[in-house]
Design an enzyme around this catalytic site. Structure first.
Site, PDB file in Angstrom:
ATOM      1  N   HIS A 234      55.257  14.934  28.212  1.00  0.00           N
ATOM      2  CA  HIS A 234      55.047  16.199  28.954  1.00  0.00           C
ATOM      3  C   HIS A 234      55.989  16.188  30.156  1.00  0.00           C
ATOM      4  CE1 HIS A 234      50.848  16.393  27.020  1.00  0.00           C
ATOM      5  NE2 HIS A 234      51.673  17.203  26.389  1.00  0.00           N
ATOM      6  N   ALA A 235      56.867  17.176  30.170  1.00  0.00           N
ATOM      7  CA  ALA A 235      58.024  17.138  31.074  1.00  0.00           C
ATOM      8  C   ALA A 235      57.638  17.038  32.541  1.00  0.00           C
ATOM      9  CB  ALA A 235      58.867  18.392  30.846  1.00  0.00           C
ATOM     10  N   ARG A 236      56.611  17.774  32.966  1.00  0.00           N
ATOM     11  CA  ARG A 236      56.301  17.883  34.405  1.00  0.00           C
ATOM     12  C   ARG A 236      55.633  16.634  34.972  1.00  0.00           C
ATOM     13  NH1 ARG A 236      51.751  22.633  33.994  1.00  0.00           N
ATOM     14  NH2 ARG A 236      50.240  21.590  32.627  1.00  0.00           N
ATOM     15  N   GLU A 237      55.264  15.700  34.095  1.00  0.00           N
ATOM     16  CA  GLU A 237      54.519  14.526  34.553  1.00  0.00           C
ATOM     17  C   GLU A 237      55.494  13.430  35.021  1.00  0.00           C
ATOM     18  OE1 GLU A 237      51.096  15.844  31.315  1.00  0.00           O
ATOM     19  OE2 GLU A 237      51.946  13.840  31.147  1.00  0.00           O
TER      20      GLU A 237
ATOM     21  N   ARG B 150      55.741  21.878  30.796  1.00  0.00           N
ATOM     22  CA  ARG B 150      55.035  20.792  30.077  1.00  0.00           C
ATOM     23  C   ARG B 150      55.647  20.542  28.693  1.00  0.00           C
ATOM     24  NH1 ARG B 150      49.356  18.885  29.155  1.00  0.00           N
ATOM     25  NH2 ARG B 150      48.844  19.054  26.947  1.00  0.00           N
TER      26      ARG B 150
ATOM     27  N   ASN C 169      52.474  16.757  22.275  1.00  0.00           N
ATOM     28  CA  ASN C 169      51.287  15.923  22.096  1.00  0.00           C
ATOM     29  C   ASN C 169      50.147  16.660  21.400  1.00  0.00           C
ATOM     30  OD1 ASN C 169      50.219  13.321  22.325  1.00  0.00           O
ATOM     31  ND2 ASN C 169      48.921  13.949  24.040  1.00  0.00           N
ATOM     32  N   ARG C 170      50.474  17.758  20.745  1.00  0.00           N
ATOM     33  CA  ARG C 170      49.557  18.450  19.832  1.00  0.00           C
ATOM     34  C   ARG C 170      50.218  18.657  18.463  1.00  0.00           C
ATOM     35  NH1 ARG C 170      47.405  17.326  23.718  1.00  0.00           N
ATOM     36  NH2 ARG C 170      45.805  18.371  24.961  1.00  0.00           N
TER      37      ARG C 170
ATOM     38  N   HIS D 170      50.921   9.360  30.726  1.00  0.00           N
ATOM     39  CA  HIS D 170      50.837  10.764  31.155  1.00  0.00           C
ATOM     40  C   HIS D 170      50.453  10.779  32.635  1.00  0.00           C
ATOM     41  CE1 HIS D 170      50.598  12.863  27.117  1.00  0.00           C
ATOM     42  NE2 HIS D 170      50.453  11.629  26.754  1.00  0.00           N
TER      43      HIS D 170
ATOM     44  N   TYR E 215      48.247  13.839  35.388  1.00  0.00           N
ATOM     45  CA  TYR E 215      47.593  12.962  36.337  1.00  0.00           C
ATOM     46  C   TYR E 215      46.090  12.922  36.041  1.00  0.00           C
ATOM     47  CZ  TYR E 215      46.110  17.442  38.344  1.00  0.00           C
ATOM     48  OH  TYR E 215      45.546  18.701  38.519  1.00  0.00           O
TER      49      TYR E 215
ATOM     50  N   GLU F  54      46.485   8.243  32.014  1.00  0.00           N
ATOM     51  CA  GLU F  54      46.763   9.347  32.922  1.00  0.00           C
ATOM     52  C   GLU F  54      46.948   8.710  34.293  1.00  0.00           C
ATOM     53  OE1 GLU F  54      47.191  12.501  32.470  1.00  0.00           O
ATOM     54  OE2 GLU F  54      46.112  13.114  30.702  1.00  0.00           O
TER      55      GLU F  54
HETATM   56  C1  O2S Z   1      46.071  11.690  25.620  1.00  0.00           C
HETATM   57  C2  O2S Z   1      46.103  13.114  25.918  1.00  0.00           C
HETATM   58  C3  O2S Z   1      45.094  13.968  25.332  1.00  0.00           C
HETATM   59  C4  O2S Z   1      46.727  13.457  27.218  1.00  0.00           C
HETATM   60  C5  O2S Z   1      46.475  14.827  27.738  1.00  0.00           C
HETATM   61  C6  O2S Z   1      47.142  15.935  26.923  1.00  0.00           C
HETATM   62  O1  O2S Z   1      48.008  15.667  26.086  1.00  0.00           O
HETATM   63  O2  O2S Z   1      46.759  17.077  27.136  1.00  0.00           O
HETATM   64  C7  O2S Z   1      46.845  14.941  29.191  1.00  0.00           C
HETATM   65  C8  O2S Z   1      45.879  15.912  29.877  1.00  0.00           C
HETATM   66  S1  O2S Z   1      48.432  15.422  29.577  1.00  0.00           S
HETATM   67 ZN    ZN Z   2      50.537  14.724  29.468  1.00  0.00          ZN
END
Ligand code: O2S
Ligand code: ZN
Length: 424
Positions: free
Chosen positions: A179-182, A242, A259-260, A311, A313, A385
């Protein structure tokens, strides 16, 4: 005419930089099922401009949402009308962005003048990639850079391989920045790469022992296109991006939540089929080249024993599953390993993390990398996280990078030691 253009460009530049001026991040406390339903409706309304920084609505955990300045009064009135309590967590997002940008500009100058690398700073993709080359060159007996493919916008995707030799040894995977913003996840992975190298060189436990039995693969930037986009400073500037940057069925809404997009209960609850949603899953499992590059690499290697992803936060240490509340077959052991790793993390700066399955700790999430890895026989799967718990959120000040990275390393090295001591 030239003066007019100069003034116009200046105005545009100022305007571009001021994209988040007056935006606030509200911390919302849902106290009932009705409140949760209201928040779910709000999140679904992608045209509202609300940027939910945390997902998964429950009465146990607050929800953080960035509200554009123009909508602030309406949103606050709406929450009050629905008796939903909230607090202002970040008073003006632009102020944090301006400080972050100024720090990066001065750090770039300092690094150029001193020909050094400052781990207590955020870096753009090119600088991270050149750091990787420098690290490989300084530890060529241990580290190699492996290109696992290219991104949608044709940027290379690299993994650092730490190995003391041997054919296809059991391996540990760590990625950051899907996720880019992290940004603190990428910055922590940079510090951790250097720490693995120096711990090996200085014979500091447990790295030599772990590397005598296993290889470590570290992917510092799992979403290069999104990360570059989050560093842009002119329109369509978006530090809080993100997703990836692929074209979707909606020309106004590029990007997939990588991540989905994994083939783990893909398209189940816990992801959106709306391209404008932050957790848009993509048109089909592994539709995104960044995901297929990671999947193909791990499957072709075929001997990974641990998969960990960084990831930010919220300070959570999680394990499968995300797609269901049912316990994973190895849940007792995973919970114990995560609990002990958390003790190691906490021992350094006293930072408090919560431990549990993704589903029960943060939210239901389908198509997540950790579930995919676990379902493909990789037992020791964990998702971190990192800091913080919301004071700064994604805009964590750079002066917390090293302490965040170090405490994360304490947890990672506990897990790596455990995995190498428990072959399966
Ligand atoms: C392991 C997962 C579910 C991490 C989560 C996401 O991908 O949304 C964070 C909120 S970025
Ligand atoms: Zn993330």
């Amino acid at each position: 005419m030239r003066l007019f253009i100069a003034v116009f460009v200046l105005l545009v530049a100022v305007h571009c930089e001021e994209l988040f001026n007056g935006d606030q991040v509200l911390r919302i406390h849902a106290e009932s099922k009705d409140h949760i339903q209201v928040l779910k409706e709000l999140e679904k309304d992608v045209d509202s401009g609300l940027d939910f920084w945390t997902h998964g609505f429950s009465t146990e955990r607050p929800v953080d949402v960035r509200v554009p300045h123009a909508s602030l009064y309406a949103v606050k009135d709406f929450l009050k009308e629905n008796n939903i309590s909230f607090a202002v967590m970040i008073n003006n997002v632009q102020e944090l962005l301006d400080r972050e940008r100024a720090e990066m500009v001065s750090n770039t100058e300092m690094e150029r003048n001193t020909k050094s690398f400052n781990f207590a700073a955020y870096h753009d993709l090119d600088t991270i990639y050149s750091f990787m080359d420098t690290l490989v060159a300084s530890h060529s007996n241990l580290i190699s850079k492996v290109k696992i493919g290219s991104t949608y916008e044709n940027r290379p995707m690299y993994v650092l391989k730490f190995s003391t030799g041997g054919e296809n040894k059991p391996a540990i995977w760590i990625d950051a920045g899907i996720h880019a913003r992290e940004w603190v996840s990428h910055a922590s992975a940079v510090w951790i790469a250097d720490r693995i190298a120096t711990d090996f060189k200085e014979n500091r436990a447990p790295v030599p022992d772990v590397l005598s039995k296993m290889d470590i693969y570290l992917m510092i930037v799992a979403n290069p296109d999104g990360y570059v986009f989050s560093h842009l400073t002119v329109r369509p500037f978006h530090r809080l991006w993100r997703k990836s940057r692929s074209v979707t069925s909606n020309p106004n809404c590029p990007g997939v939540d990588l991540n989905r997009n994994f083939d783990a209960e893909f398209s189940g609850p816990g992801a959106s089929d709306d391209p404008c949603a932050e957790d848009y899953r993509g048109p089909s499992a592994h539709s995104e080249i960044e995901v297929t590059n990671i999947v193909d690499f791990i499957l072709s290697h075929g001997n990974f024993k641990s998969f960990m992803t960084l990831h930010a936060y919220s300070q959570l240490l999680m394990y499968p599953y995300g797609y269901t509340g049912s316990n994973a077959p190895d849940q007792p052991e995973l919970h114990d390993v995560a609990t002990q790793a958390n003790k190691a993390l906490n021992s350094w700066h006293g930072t408090i993390y919560k431990v549990g399955s993704i589903f029960h700790t943060i939210e239901q999430a389908s198509g997540a990398s950790v579930d995919w890895a676990y379902q493909h026989g990789i037992k020791y799967c964990f998702a971190f996280e990192l800091r913080d718990t919301g004071e700064y959120g994604f805009l964590l000040p750079a002066d917390q990078i090293v302490s965040t990275a170090r405490e994360t390393w304490f947890a990672l090295r506990y897990i790596m030691q455990y995995v190498s001591d428990h072959p399966y």
